[in-house]
Design a protein around this motif. Structure first.
Motif, PDB file in Angstrom:
ATOM      1  N   GLN A   1       0.847  -1.192   0.000  1.00  0.00           N
ATOM      2  CA  GLN A   1       0.000   0.000   0.000  1.00  0.00           C
ATOM      3  C   GLN A   1       0.883   1.243   0.000  1.00  0.00           C
ATOM      4  N   VAL A   2       0.611   2.117  -0.943  1.00  0.00           N
ATOM      5  CA  VAL A   2       1.386   3.353  -1.042  1.00  0.00           C
ATOM      6  C   VAL A   2       0.944   4.327   0.040  1.00  0.00           C
ATOM      7  N   GLN A   3       1.916   4.873   0.741  1.00  0.00           N
ATOM      8  CA  GLN A   3       1.631   5.906   1.742  1.00  0.00           C
ATOM      9  C   GLN A   3       2.523   7.102   1.483  1.00  0.00           C
ATOM     10  N   LEU A   4       1.925   8.272   1.489  1.00  0.00           N
ATOM     11  CA  LEU A   4       2.628   9.514   1.206  1.00  0.00           C
ATOM     12  C   LEU A   4       2.270  10.517   2.286  1.00  0.00           C
ATOM     13  N   VAL A   5       3.284  11.121   2.881  1.00  0.00           N
ATOM     14  CA  VAL A   5       3.065  12.091   3.947  1.00  0.00           C
ATOM     15  C   VAL A   5       3.893  13.334   3.653  1.00  0.00           C
ATOM     16  N   GLU A   6       3.197  14.441   3.438  1.00  0.00           N
ATOM     17  CA  GLU A   6       3.854  15.709   3.155  1.00  0.00           C
ATOM     18  C   GLU A   6       3.896  16.576   4.407  1.00  0.00           C
ATOM     19  N   SER A   7       4.932  17.398   4.495  1.00  0.00           N
ATOM     20  CA  SER A   7       5.052  18.311   5.626  1.00  0.00           C
ATOM     21  C   SER A   7       5.891  19.515   5.228  1.00  0.00           C
ATOM     22  N   GLY A   8       5.884  20.531   6.086  1.00  0.00           N
ATOM     23  CA  GLY A   8       6.736  21.689   5.878  1.00  0.00           C
ATOM     24  C   GLY A   8       6.046  22.934   5.373  1.00  0.00           C
ATOM     25  N   GLY A   9       4.763  22.836   5.078  1.00  0.00           N
ATOM     26  CA  GLY A   9       4.041  24.015   4.590  1.00  0.00           C
ATOM     27  C   GLY A   9       3.847  25.039   5.689  1.00  0.00           C
ATOM     28  N   GLY A  10       3.287  26.173   5.308  1.00  0.00           N
ATOM     29  CA  GLY A  10       3.040  27.225   6.279  1.00  0.00           C
ATOM     30  C   GLY A  10       2.670  28.522   5.610  1.00  0.00           C
ATOM     31  N   LEU A  11       2.650  29.581   6.419  1.00  0.00           N
ATOM     32  CA  LEU A  11       2.341  30.925   5.938  1.00  0.00           C
ATOM     33  C   LEU A  11       3.647  31.703   5.827  1.00  0.00           C
ATOM     34  N   VAL A  12       3.874  32.306   4.668  1.00  0.00           N
ATOM     35  CA  VAL A  12       5.111  33.049   4.440  1.00  0.00           C
ATOM     36  C   VAL A  12       4.800  34.281   3.605  1.00  0.00           C
ATOM     37  N   GLN A  13       5.584  35.310   3.780  1.00  0.00           N
ATOM     38  CA  GLN A  13       5.410  36.513   2.974  1.00  0.00           C
ATOM     39  C   GLN A  13       6.011  36.319   1.592  1.00  0.00           C
ATOM     40  N   ALA A  14       5.510  37.063   0.635  1.00  0.00           N
ATOM     41  CA  ALA A  14       6.069  37.025  -0.713  1.00  0.00           C
ATOM     42  C   ALA A  14       7.569  37.302  -0.648  1.00  0.00           C
ATOM     43  N   GLY A  15       8.321  36.518  -1.426  1.00  0.00           N
ATOM     44  CA  GLY A  15       9.766  36.626  -1.415  1.00  0.00           C
ATOM     45  C   GLY A  15      10.443  35.684  -0.444  1.00  0.00           C
ATOM     46  N   GLY A  16       9.658  35.067   0.412  1.00  0.00           N
ATOM     47  CA  GLY A  16      10.204  34.154   1.403  1.00  0.00           C
ATOM     48  C   GLY A  16      10.445  32.766   0.856  1.00  0.00           C
ATOM     49  N   SER A  17      10.839  31.871   1.767  1.00  0.00           N
ATOM     50  CA  SER A  17      11.196  30.506   1.391  1.00  0.00           C
ATOM     51  C   SER A  17      10.526  29.498   2.322  1.00  0.00           C
ATOM     52  N   LEU A  18      10.317  28.322   1.777  1.00  0.00           N
ATOM     53  CA  LEU A  18       9.854  27.178   2.553  1.00  0.00           C
ATOM     54  C   LEU A  18      10.509  25.929   1.985  1.00  0.00           C
ATOM     55  N   ARG A  19      10.647  24.915   2.833  1.00  0.00           N
ATOM     56  CA  ARG A  19      11.154  23.622   2.379  1.00  0.00           C
ATOM     57  C   ARG A  19      10.142  22.545   2.746  1.00  0.00           C
ATOM     58  N   LEU A  20       9.600  21.910   1.720  1.00  0.00           N
ATOM     59  CA  LEU A  20       8.651  20.829   1.924  1.00  0.00           C
ATOM     60  C   LEU A  20       9.372  19.498   1.947  1.00  0.00           C
ATOM     61  N   SER A  21       8.802  18.561   2.700  1.00  0.00           N
ATOM     62  CA  SER A  21       9.334  17.204   2.755  1.00  0.00           C
ATOM     63  C   SER A  21       8.210  16.217   2.470  1.00  0.00           C
ATOM     64  N   CYS A  22       8.595  15.060   1.954  1.00  0.00           N
ATOM     65  CA  CYS A  22       7.632  14.001   1.667  1.00  0.00           C
ATOM     66  C   CYS A  22       8.262  12.672   2.030  1.00  0.00           C
ATOM     67  N   THR A  23       7.549  11.908   2.834  1.00  0.00           N
ATOM     68  CA  THR A  23       7.944  10.535   3.138  1.00  0.00           C
ATOM     69  C   THR A  23       7.076   9.611   2.320  1.00  0.00           C
ATOM     70  N   ALA A  24       7.713   8.711   1.567  1.00  0.00           N
ATOM     71  CA  ALA A  24       6.982   7.798   0.695  1.00  0.00           C
ATOM     72  C   ALA A  24       7.304   6.359   1.059  1.00  0.00           C
ATOM     73  N   SER A  25       6.287   5.510   1.095  1.00  0.00           N
ATOM     74  CA  SER A  25       6.491   4.101   1.396  1.00  0.00           C
ATOM     75  C   SER A  25       5.513   3.266   0.590  1.00  0.00           C
ATOM     76  N   GLY A  26       5.741   1.970   0.606  1.00  0.00           N
ATOM     77  CA  GLY A  26       4.854   1.057  -0.100  1.00  0.00           C
ATOM     78  C   GLY A  26       5.383   0.589  -1.438  1.00  0.00           C
ATOM     79  N   ARG A  27       6.414   1.239  -1.918  1.00  0.00           N
ATOM     80  CA  ARG A  27       7.082   0.853  -3.149  1.00  0.00           C
ATOM     81  C   ARG A  27       8.580   1.111  -2.948  1.00  0.00           C
ATOM     82  N   PRO A  28       9.444   0.445  -3.705  1.00  0.00           N
ATOM     83  CA  PRO A  28      10.886   0.715  -3.581  1.00  0.00           C
ATOM     84  C   PRO A  28      11.201   2.131  -4.031  1.00  0.00           C
ATOM     85  N   PHE A  29      11.439   2.990  -3.058  1.00  0.00           N
ATOM     86  CA  PHE A  29      11.539   4.430  -3.305  1.00  0.00           C
ATOM     87  C   PHE A  29      12.564   4.766  -4.384  1.00  0.00           C
TER      88      PHE A  29
END
Length: 124
Positions: A1-29
């Motif tokens: 079973q494929v499982q996907l979990v995203e994280s790292g979002g948020g509220l930021v002002q224009a011009g700013g930065s964010l780093r998203l992460s994703c954990t994936a399982s259920g298949r050979p990544f």
């Protein structure tokens, strides 16, 4: 079973930065390209970025090229999206999935398996 979990979002002002992460399982990544998509209310989910199995090659939608960087850590089954110079138009829920490229278009490999996504909101 494929499982996907995203994280790292948020509220930021224009011009700013964010780093998203994703954990994936259920298949050979490390055997699959991986991708990021985003969706806003009332619109279709759209492709954002993809990264090859090795992580050497990356692909971007024109709207984010030069601002976003996709990468992966195969030892940890992690996918990342570094987002710089964010714009209000980047506001969306961001999702990851295993990816495929039939032709020139990047598509989710498991279109019936999505995580909860992570909300990115960019204020002007």
């Amino acid at each position: 079973q494929v499982q996907l979990v995203e994280s790292g979002g948020g509220l930021v002002q224009a011009g700013g930065s964010l780093r998203l992460s994703c954990t994936a399982s259920g298949r050979p990544f490390s055997s699959y390209p991986m991708g990021w998509w985003r969706q806003t209310p009332g619109k279709e989910r759209e492709f954002v970025a993809a990264v090859s199995t090795s992580g050497i090659r990356t692909f971007y939608a024109d709207s984010v090229a030069g601002r976003f960087t996709a990468s992966r850590d195969n030892a940890k089954n992690l996918l990342y999206l570094q987002m710089n110079s964010l714009k209000p138009g980047d506001t969306a829920v961001y999702y990851c999935n295993f990816a495929r490229q039939p032709g020139s278009t990047w598509l989710p490999y498991f279109d019936d398996s999505w995580g909860q996504g992570t909300q990115v909101t960019v204020s002007s």
